[in-house]
Design an enzyme around this catalytic site. Structure first.
Site, PDB file in Angstrom:
ATOM      1  N   HIS A 231     -19.322   1.051 -31.493  1.00 27.88           N
ATOM      2  CA  HIS A 231     -19.525  -0.397 -31.586  1.00 27.88           C
ATOM      3  C   HIS A 231     -20.578  -0.874 -30.586  1.00 27.88           C
ATOM      4  CE1 HIS A 231     -17.519  -4.639 -31.831  1.00 27.88           C
ATOM      5  NE2 HIS A 231     -18.732  -4.616 -32.359  1.00 27.88           N
TER       6      HIS A 231
ATOM      7  N   GLU B 253     -24.016   0.062 -31.740  1.00 29.80           N
ATOM      8  CA  GLU B 253     -24.461  -0.861 -32.802  1.00 29.80           C
ATOM      9  C   GLU B 253     -25.085  -2.108 -32.182  1.00 29.80           C
ATOM     10  OE1 GLU B 253     -22.489  -4.525 -34.649  1.00 29.80           O
ATOM     11  OE2 GLU B 253     -21.166  -2.784 -34.896  1.00 29.80           O
ATOM     12  N   HIS B 254     -24.441  -2.683 -31.175  1.00 28.00           N
ATOM     13  CA  HIS B 254     -24.975  -3.869 -30.504  1.00 28.00           C
ATOM     14  C   HIS B 254     -26.273  -3.551 -29.770  1.00 28.00           C
ATOM     15  CE1 HIS B 254     -21.872  -7.168 -30.635  1.00 28.00           C
ATOM     16  NE2 HIS B 254     -21.268  -6.186 -31.288  1.00 28.00           N
TER      17      HIS B 254
ATOM     18  N   GLU C   3     -23.954  -6.455 -23.069  1.00 27.36           N
ATOM     19  CA  GLU C   3     -23.275  -6.508 -24.369  1.00 27.36           C
ATOM     20  C   GLU C   3     -21.763  -6.368 -24.273  1.00 27.36           C
ATOM     21  OE1 GLU C   3     -24.241  -7.274 -27.548  1.00 27.36           O
ATOM     22  OE2 GLU C   3     -26.032  -7.888 -26.458  1.00 27.36           O
TER      23      GLU C   3
ATOM     24  N   GLU D 228     -15.438  -9.632 -29.770  1.00 26.83           N
ATOM     25  CA  GLU D 228     -15.244  -9.240 -31.167  1.00 26.83           C
ATOM     26  C   GLU D 228     -13.945  -8.448 -31.324  1.00 26.83           C
ATOM     27  OE1 GLU D 228     -18.660  -7.283 -32.823  1.00 26.83           O
ATOM     28  OE2 GLU D 228     -19.947  -9.010 -32.438  1.00 26.83           O
TER      29      GLU D 228
END
Length: 188
Positions: A83, A86-87, A163, A170
């Site tokens: 995750h 991805e960011h 991030e 999220e």
């Protein structure tokens, strides 16, 4: 609430005839779509691609880079790595830094969120772009962005720290009943 339908009664479900399937039927490849509409292949680097023309949205290409790995491949100590990667892809790569990639995409009409987005699930990480193709070179530039996402994401400590809050938020938003049920389902 009425009574449940009775076999042979008024429900359309009970009027359906049984379908006999063999093991051979179940192993058949499912077609991608109408014959000849979708073109696909495998590049020399192993990347599988699919191309399908669409009339809408006009002069736009909807693109997706699907990386066949997600959170299920992580150990407990690695939880969240897919995750955060991805960011980080949108933060910086070898050829784009400090959100320059996002700025470039926005400059050609691909708004962040609506036209450029990504998600990580248990079994995949998907990057999505909706880019205009009304000017020469834009599609090639979008493909270059995917190449950056696939092979050149910058993972610097300061980027990870920046991030961290967004990824945790999220995760927190996904802690509703559906998210907890999905987590329990995927628990090994």
């Amino acid at each position: 609430m009425g009574a449940p339908p009775v076999p042979g009664g008024g429900s359309d479900f009970y009027r359906l005839k049984p379908l006999k399937l063999s093991e051979k039927d179940l192993l058949k490849t499912i077609p991608l779509g109408p014959e000849g509409l979708i073109k696909h292949g495998v590049l020399s680097n192993g990347l599988t691609y699919y191309v399908r023309p669409n009339k809408k949205p006009l002069q736009r290409a909807a693109m997706a880079l699907v990386v066949r790995v997600g959170s299920v491949a992580e150990t407990e100590e690695e939880r969240g790595v897919a995750h955060i990667c991805e960011h980080l892809a949108f933060n910086g790569t070898e050829n784009y830094s400090n959100h320059d990639l996002v700025k470039f995409l926005e400059s050609i009409g691909a708004e962040f969120g609506a036209c450029q987005n990504a998600y990580t699930s248990a079994d995949e990480t998907v990057y999505e772009l909706l880019v205009p193709i009304d000017k020469p070179g834009l599609l090639e530039q979008a493909c270059t962005v995917f190449a950056e996402f696939a092979t050149r994401v910058r993972i610097a400590p300061e980027d990870v720290e920046r991030e961290r809050g967004a990824v945790i938020e999220e995760w927190r938003q996904g802690r509703d009943a559906r998210g907890r049920a999905a987590e329990a389902h995927w628990k090994l």
